[in-house]
Enzyme design. Structure first.
Site, PDB file in Angstrom:
ATOM      1  N   ARG A 262       0.847  -1.219   0.000  1.00  0.00           N
ATOM      2  CA  ARG A 262       0.000   0.000   0.000  1.00  0.00           C
ATOM      3  C   ARG A 262       0.873   1.257   0.000  1.00  0.00           C
ATOM      4  O   ARG A 262       1.787   1.386   0.822  1.00  0.00           O
ATOM      5  CB  ARG A 262      -0.874  -0.017   1.253  1.00  0.00           C
ATOM      6  N   GLU A 358      -9.859 -20.826  29.417  1.00  0.00           N
ATOM      7  CA  GLU A 358      -8.825 -21.746  29.936  1.00  0.00           C
ATOM      8  C   GLU A 358      -8.065 -21.112  31.106  1.00  0.00           C
ATOM      9  O   GLU A 358      -6.859 -21.266  31.261  1.00  0.00           O
ATOM     10  CB  GLU A 358      -7.859 -22.121  28.799  1.00  0.00           C
TER      11      GLU A 358
HETATM   12  C1  LIG Z   1     -16.091 -18.849  23.553  1.00  0.00           C
HETATM   13  C2  LIG Z   1     -15.905 -19.552  24.859  1.00  0.00           C
HETATM   14  C3  LIG Z   1     -15.712 -20.934  24.878  1.00  0.00           C
HETATM   15  C4  LIG Z   1     -15.542 -21.594  26.101  1.00  0.00           C
HETATM   16  N1  LIG Z   1     -15.398 -22.954  26.106  1.00  0.00           N
HETATM   17  C5  LIG Z   1     -15.403 -23.617  27.307  1.00  0.00           C
HETATM   18  C6  LIG Z   1     -15.405 -25.047  27.346  1.00  0.00           C
HETATM   19  O1  LIG Z   1     -15.354 -25.725  26.313  1.00  0.00           O
HETATM   20  N2  LIG Z   1     -15.455 -25.657  28.554  1.00  0.00           N
HETATM   21  C7  LIG Z   1     -15.494 -24.953  29.722  1.00  0.00           C
HETATM   22  O2  LIG Z   1     -15.543 -25.557  30.775  1.00  0.00           O
HETATM   23  N3  LIG Z   1     -15.496 -23.595  29.714  1.00  0.00           N
HETATM   24  C8  LIG Z   1     -15.449 -22.918  28.529  1.00  0.00           C
HETATM   25  N4  LIG Z   1     -15.470 -21.537  28.507  1.00  0.00           N
HETATM   26  C9  LIG Z   1     -15.538 -20.823  29.769  1.00  0.00           C
HETATM   27  C10 LIG Z   1     -14.265 -20.089  30.138  1.00  0.00           C
HETATM   28  O3  LIG Z   1     -13.248 -20.988  30.493  1.00  0.00           O
HETATM   29  C11 LIG Z   1     -14.634 -19.110  31.254  1.00  0.00           C
HETATM   30  O4  LIG Z   1     -15.412 -18.088  30.656  1.00  0.00           O
HETATM   31  C12 LIG Z   1     -13.433 -18.514  31.966  1.00  0.00           C
HETATM   32  O5  LIG Z   1     -12.769 -19.488  32.736  1.00  0.00           O
HETATM   33  C13 LIG Z   1     -13.813 -17.349  32.886  1.00  0.00           C
HETATM   34  O6  LIG Z   1     -14.878 -17.710  33.712  1.00  0.00           O
HETATM   35  P1  LIG Z   1     -16.193 -16.762  33.786  1.00  0.00           P
HETATM   36  O7  LIG Z   1     -16.617 -16.449  32.399  1.00  0.00           O
HETATM   37  O8  LIG Z   1     -17.158 -17.398  34.683  1.00  0.00           O
HETATM   38  O9  LIG Z   1     -15.648 -15.415  34.401  1.00  0.00           O
HETATM   39  P2  LIG Z   1     -15.539 -15.086  36.009  1.00  0.00           P
HETATM   40  O10 LIG Z   1     -14.983 -16.247  36.736  1.00  0.00           O
HETATM   41  O11 LIG Z   1     -16.843 -14.524  36.446  1.00  0.00           O
HETATM   42  O12 LIG Z   1     -14.462 -13.928  35.958  1.00  0.00           O
HETATM   43  C14 LIG Z   1     -14.700 -12.686  35.266  1.00  0.00           C
HETATM   44  C15 LIG Z   1     -13.397 -11.922  35.226  1.00  0.00           C
HETATM   45  O13 LIG Z   1     -13.042 -11.544  36.549  1.00  0.00           O
HETATM   46  C16 LIG Z   1     -11.637 -11.585  36.713  1.00  0.00           C
HETATM   47  N5  LIG Z   1     -11.323 -12.470  37.828  1.00  0.00           N
HETATM   48  C17 LIG Z   1     -11.941 -13.610  38.219  1.00  0.00           C
HETATM   49  N6  LIG Z   1     -11.387 -14.116  39.328  1.00  0.00           N
HETATM   50  C18 LIG Z   1     -10.384 -13.269  39.664  1.00  0.00           C
HETATM   51  C19 LIG Z   1      -9.427 -13.233  40.727  1.00  0.00           C
HETATM   52  N7  LIG Z   1      -9.386 -14.178  41.670  1.00  0.00           N
HETATM   53  N8  LIG Z   1      -8.538 -12.204  40.764  1.00  0.00           N
HETATM   54  C20 LIG Z   1      -8.555 -11.247  39.802  1.00  0.00           C
HETATM   55  N9  LIG Z   1      -9.437 -11.227  38.778  1.00  0.00           N
HETATM   56  C21 LIG Z   1     -10.333 -12.221  38.716  1.00  0.00           C
HETATM   57  C22 LIG Z   1     -11.051 -12.049  35.360  1.00  0.00           C
HETATM   58  O14 LIG Z   1     -10.694 -10.902  34.597  1.00  0.00           O
HETATM   59  C23 LIG Z   1     -12.208 -12.734  34.703  1.00  0.00           C
HETATM   60  O15 LIG Z   1     -12.133 -12.687  33.303  1.00  0.00           O
HETATM   61  C24 LIG Z   1     -15.569 -20.853  27.310  1.00  0.00           C
HETATM   62  C25 LIG Z   1     -15.739 -19.461  27.275  1.00  0.00           C
HETATM   63  C26 LIG Z   1     -15.901 -18.811  26.083  1.00  0.00           C
HETATM   64  C27 LIG Z   1     -16.097 -17.319  26.082  1.00  0.00           C
END
Ligand SMILES: Cc1cc2nc3c(=O)[nH]c(=O)nc-3n(C[C@H](O)[C@H](O)[C@H](O)COP(=O)(O)OP(=O)(O)OC[C@H]3O[C@@H](n4cnc5c(N)ncnc54)[C@H](O)[C@@H]3O)c2cc1C
Length: 378
Positions: A262, A358
């Site tokens: 580009r 993860e």
């Molecule tokens: C597209 C997608 C695919 C997925 N696939 C799978 C799957 O196949 N199998 C499966 O089991 N799960 C799966 N997950 C789930 C994923 O592993 C979880 O979303 C992730 O572990 C975070 O958990 P939560 O969403 O409940 O966030 P929460 O536990 O509610 O946490 C929210 C945020 O708070 C912060 N936080 C949490 N605890 C702490 C702490 N102690 N100290 C500081 N900060 C903190 C972090 O920034 C975190 O992102 C998937 C998620 C997505 C989005």
């Protein structure tokens, strides 16, 4: 280079060719239509990729973790959704391979290794994913087996998988891993989630409503499932890091080609010092992430506090690199980078989830710090 490294590099070339020819052409439409990448599952068969992570006596090819990492990076470089479809069954079956009975392994693994069946890994619940020990899904002892009740959230490949490895509470402080079959009574799925990125990679809730699982589908000791899953994450986090690195590598290659082609102010963008500095930073981040990842993959099998911390560092650094490199790649494409006609737009959306799943990156920092302070806090 050792013989093993040479063989791995040769295999990487073959995987890259397959990815460029058979997977890349469908990546955009898969994302646009939120369509499962069935063509990729077909392509994986050409190089027997589905069975890469499984032992030979179960129909796999018994590749080591660095080779698995390399394959995931090459596939994610062109299509992140396809790479995740490939790696999810590897994660789901790890507790079975390490702790499960021969009989259960022979009933489940060969079909998955041959690419005839998929598997899902079910930990997260509506109440949370970070605090896994607080999970509510319960397995209750009944004659001949267990009855599972609860909801698993955001389950990858849900609805497409034949097998589901489910972590459930078997006592106040005890957890088991159970293999649920797609046709088991009491198992159903929620709607397919609409997502920011990774749109071709299916995600849905899993509902367990008194679902009966016979004793021979429980893995190992039904009080130690939490430890089995934690160990599994040590082996699978390098794959998730490789997935992120592959997305970053793909975005970097597009950014280099675009800025070389580009022109602005009468010369290619790549002739501007600021642009060159951005590309130099991207390349440095990528190589640093790759070095850390391969070091972590080499030592993950040790499963010591130090090697677990290395794995967390690789997951943290590779996924932050993915977000940073893909964002810079969009910037370097200017307005075009914001348009879905250019792959970097998809890559930036795909990168975000790698920092969350993860074990969110904040959880990885907790694990790294735990190792750093181990001698003072044990
Ligand atoms: C597209 C997608 C695919 C997925 N696939 C799978 C799957 O196949 N199998 C499966 O089991 N799960 C799966 N997950 C789930 C994923 O592993 C979880 O979303 C992730 O572990 C975070 O958990 P939560 O969403 O409940 O966030 P929460 O536990 O509610 O946490 C929210 C945020 O708070 C912060 N936080 C949490 N605890 C702490 C702490 N102690 N100290 C500081 N900060 C903190 C972090 O920034 C975190 O992102 C998937 C998620 C997505 C989005």
């Amino acid at each position: 280079m050792s013989d093993a490294d040479l063989l791995r590099a040769e295999f990487a070339e073959n995987v890259r060719r397959l990815a460029d020819k058979k997977i890349a052409p469908f990546a955009a439409s898969c994302d646009e239509n939120a369509e499962f990448p069935a063509h990729s599952v077909e392509a994986f068969r050409e190089l027997d990729l589905a069975g890469l992570a499984f032992p030979e006596h179960l129909g796999g090819s018994g590749a080591d973790l660095p080779t698995q990492v390399m394959v995931i990076e090459e596939i994610a470089r062109v299509c992140a959704a396809s790479a995740s479809v490939l790696l999810t069954p590897w994660a789901a079956l790890t507790p079975l391979i390490v702790h499960g009975s021969d009989d259960l392994n022979h009933r489940i693994v060969p079909d998955v290794a041959a690419g005839r069946a998929l598997a899902s890994f079910c930990l997260t619940e509506p109440g949370g994913g970070s605090d896994l020990a607080a999970l509510k899904t319960r397995a209750t002892r009944v004659s001949g087996g267990w009855r599972l009740g609860g909801t698993k959230r955001f389950i990858s490949n849900a609805g497409h998988s034949t097998w589901y490895s489910v972590l459930a509470r078997t006592g106040d402080d005890a957890y088991g891993v159970f293999f649920v079959h797609r046709d088991d009574e009491g198992l159903s799925f929620g709607k397919h989630e609409r997502k920011m990125g990774m749109r071709g990679f299916p995600t849905a809730d899993l509902y367990l409503d008194g679902c009966f699982v016979p004793d021979d589908r429980a893995v190992g000791d039904t009080a130690r499932g939490y430890h089995y899953m934690m160990d599994t994450l040590t082996y699978t986090r390098p794959l998730v890091a490789a997935h992120a690195l592959g997305i970053a590598q793909g975005a970097y290659e597009h950014a280099v080609a675009y800025t070389a082609g580009r022109e602005q102010f009468g010369k290619p963008l790549s002739r501007f010092q600021l642009v060159r500095a951005m590309v130099a930073d991207m390349k440095t981040q990528l190589e640093a992430a790759r070095a850390l990842l391969y070091r972590a993959a080499d030592t993950a099998v040790d499963n010591t506090s130090r090697s677990r911390a290395m794995v967390s560092m690789a997951k943290l650094f590779c996924t932050d690199t993915a977000m940073s490199v893909t964002t810079t790649a969009v910037q370097l494409h200017g307005g075009n980078g914001y348009m879905s006609d250019y792959p970097v737009e998809r890559m930036m959306r795909d990168a975000k989830v790698t920092q969350i799943w993860e074990g969110a990156n904040e959880i990885q920092k907790m694990l790294i710090a735990k190792d750093a302070f181990a001698e003072f806090e044990s």
